[in-house]
Design a protein around this motif. Sequence first.
Motif, PDB file in Angstrom:
ATOM      1  N   LEU A 244     -24.899  24.040  -0.274  1.00 52.54           N
ATOM      2  CA  LEU A 244     -24.370  24.002   1.094  1.00 52.54           C
ATOM      3  C   LEU A 244     -24.754  25.249   1.875  1.00 52.54           C
ATOM      4  CD1 LEU A 244     -20.765  22.603   0.572  1.00 52.54           C
ATOM      5  CD2 LEU A 244     -22.866  21.352   1.078  1.00 52.54           C
ATOM      6  N   ALA A 245     -24.727  26.389   1.201  1.00 49.24           N
ATOM      7  CA  ALA A 245     -25.115  27.632   1.865  1.00 49.24           C
ATOM      8  C   ALA A 245     -26.570  27.568   2.316  1.00 49.24           C
ATOM      9  CB  ALA A 245     -24.890  28.819   0.933  1.00 49.24           C
ATOM     10  N   ASP A 246     -27.435  27.012   1.487  1.00 49.93           N
ATOM     11  CA  ASP A 246     -28.847  26.896   1.864  1.00 49.93           C
ATOM     12  C   ASP A 246     -29.003  26.067   3.131  1.00 49.93           C
ATOM     13  OD1 ASP A 246     -29.607  28.385  -0.333  1.00 49.93           O
ATOM     14  OD2 ASP A 246     -30.011  26.636  -1.590  1.00 49.93           O
ATOM     15  N   VAL A 247     -28.279  24.941   3.208  1.00 49.53           N
ATOM     16  CA  VAL A 247     -28.372  24.074   4.385  1.00 49.53           C
ATOM     17  C   VAL A 247     -27.888  24.806   5.631  1.00 49.53           C
ATOM     18  CG1 VAL A 247     -27.544  21.948   5.459  1.00 49.53           C
ATOM     19  CG2 VAL A 247     -28.141  21.967   3.020  1.00 49.53           C
ATOM     20  N   ALA A 248     -26.702  25.413   5.553  1.00 50.52           N
ATOM     21  CA  ALA A 248     -26.129  26.088   6.721  1.00 50.52           C
ATOM     22  C   ALA A 248     -26.968  27.292   7.136  1.00 50.52           C
ATOM     23  CB  ALA A 248     -24.694  26.516   6.420  1.00 50.52           C
ATOM     24  N   VAL A 249     -27.375  28.095   6.172  1.00 51.66           N
ATOM     25  CA  VAL A 249     -28.145  29.308   6.484  1.00 51.66           C
ATOM     26  C   VAL A 249     -29.488  28.948   7.106  1.00 51.66           C
ATOM     27  CG1 VAL A 249     -29.342  31.283   5.468  1.00 51.66           C
ATOM     28  CG2 VAL A 249     -26.991  30.750   4.779  1.00 51.66           C
ATOM     29  N   ASN A 250     -30.211  28.025   6.483  1.00 48.54           N
ATOM     30  CA  ASN A 250     -31.537  27.670   6.990  1.00 48.54           C
ATOM     31  C   ASN A 250     -31.462  27.001   8.357  1.00 48.54           C
ATOM     32  OD1 ASN A 250     -32.735  28.690   4.676  1.00 48.54           O
ATOM     33  ND2 ASN A 250     -32.734  26.720   3.621  1.00 48.54           N
ATOM     34  N   THR A 251     -30.418  26.201   8.587  1.00 46.09           N
ATOM     35  CA  THR A 251     -30.273  25.522   9.872  1.00 46.09           C
ATOM     36  C   THR A 251     -29.988  26.522  10.995  1.00 46.09           C
ATOM     37  OG1 THR A 251     -29.454  23.487   8.846  1.00 46.09           O
ATOM     38  CG2 THR A 251     -28.916  23.839  11.168  1.00 46.09           C
ATOM     39  N   PHE A 252     -29.043  27.430  10.767  1.00 43.94           N
ATOM     40  CA  PHE A 252     -28.611  28.277  11.882  1.00 43.94           C
ATOM     41  C   PHE A 252     -29.408  29.563  12.010  1.00 43.94           C
ATOM     42  CE2 PHE A 252     -25.245  25.207  11.606  1.00 43.94           C
ATOM     43  CZ  PHE A 252     -25.110  24.884  12.949  1.00 43.94           C
ATOM     44  N   ARG A 253     -30.258  29.852  11.064  1.00 44.11           N
ATOM     45  CA  ARG A 253     -31.251  30.890  11.334  1.00 44.11           C
ATOM     46  C   ARG A 253     -32.318  30.354  12.274  1.00 44.11           C
ATOM     47  NH1 ARG A 253     -31.414  34.064   5.476  1.00 44.11           N
ATOM     48  NH2 ARG A 253     -29.686  35.476   6.015  1.00 44.11           N
ATOM     49  N   LEU A 254     -32.562  29.050  12.213  1.00 40.25           N
ATOM     50  CA  LEU A 254     -33.469  28.437  13.188  1.00 40.25           C
ATOM     51  C   LEU A 254     -32.798  28.346  14.554  1.00 40.25           C
ATOM     52  CD1 LEU A 254     -34.896  25.554  10.984  1.00 40.25           C
ATOM     53  CD2 LEU A 254     -36.221  27.457  11.933  1.00 40.25           C
ATOM     54  N   LEU A 255     -31.499  28.051  14.564  1.00 43.01           N
ATOM     55  CA  LEU A 255     -30.742  27.949  15.821  1.00 43.01           C
ATOM     56  C   LEU A 255     -29.994  29.256  16.053  1.00 43.01           C
ATOM     57  CD1 LEU A 255     -29.367  24.334  15.251  1.00 43.01           C
ATOM     58  CD2 LEU A 255     -31.410  25.018  16.543  1.00 43.01           C
ATOM     59  N   ALA A 256     -30.743  30.343  16.021  1.00 36.79           N
ATOM     60  CA  ALA A 256     -30.159  31.689  15.977  1.00 36.79           C
ATOM     61  C   ALA A 256     -29.314  32.026  17.190  1.00 36.79           C
ATOM     62  CB  ALA A 256     -31.274  32.721  15.815  1.00 36.79           C
ATOM     63  N   HIS A 257     -29.617  31.446  18.347  1.00 29.96           N
ATOM     64  CA  HIS A 257     -28.908  31.816  19.566  1.00 29.96           C
ATOM     65  C   HIS A 257     -27.748  30.868  19.891  1.00 29.96           C
ATOM     66  CE1 HIS A 257     -31.888  34.886  20.309  1.00 29.96           C
ATOM     67  NE2 HIS A 257     -32.861  33.993  20.191  1.00 29.96           N
TER      68      HIS A 257
END
Length: 218
Positions: A87-100
């Motif tokens: 779950l951490a991988d999904v959340a981290v990878n998603t919102f590093r792309l949607l950083a703003h």
Amino acid sequence: MATDASSSSRLDAIVLLGSFNPLILDPNWLLQHGIIGEFDLEHVQETGNWIATRDIAAMQFRTFSLQADRDRVQVAMTQEAETPLLLADVAVNTFRLLAHTPIHAVGLNHSSHRALHEGRGEEILDRLAPAEAVRGLLPGIAVNSVNWRADRPDDYAGQLLLSVQPSVQVTGLFFSLNDHFDLGEGGSGQSSADLVADEWQESLRRADELFDRVLELP
């Protein structure tokens, strides 16, 4: 031993509160950015467990589900997930792309059904909230749930919400922990991703330790 029987089940989820565009979060976008694989896309296409609109997105893959509206995103493990670490991988990878993306709070949520010998769960609940103190109020009165709120044990803003109640799945107890972090008005996709990357494993450890300690209270 923390439990009197060997069987137990758990469910973990990451919840983010902020301002989101659900339409972005569709399986093809997740595949394009390496957050899911081809197998995940095929699974969700075959099952039809997928909707993405301007106001809501919901999809269930084999090992996790993703739900989003304009104010809230949740990534949760399914019963087929072998570990909550994904779950951490999904959340981290998603919102590093949607950083703003504006995100003002993150909840690292954990729950567990703990199987116990017959009567053990009632004994523990009666110890936590003695029925004798309220027995005269209503006939057959019993504890439905016990809830606690606590300050965070670290330097983050937020709180812990811990709950225990009879399990509806097993003979025993159901535990839940909302490990809540306030990011404030300056919170973002980047800061929430960094928080999840740094704190997810510690939050998992904290939940398991708290659940065990409740079972072991004198």
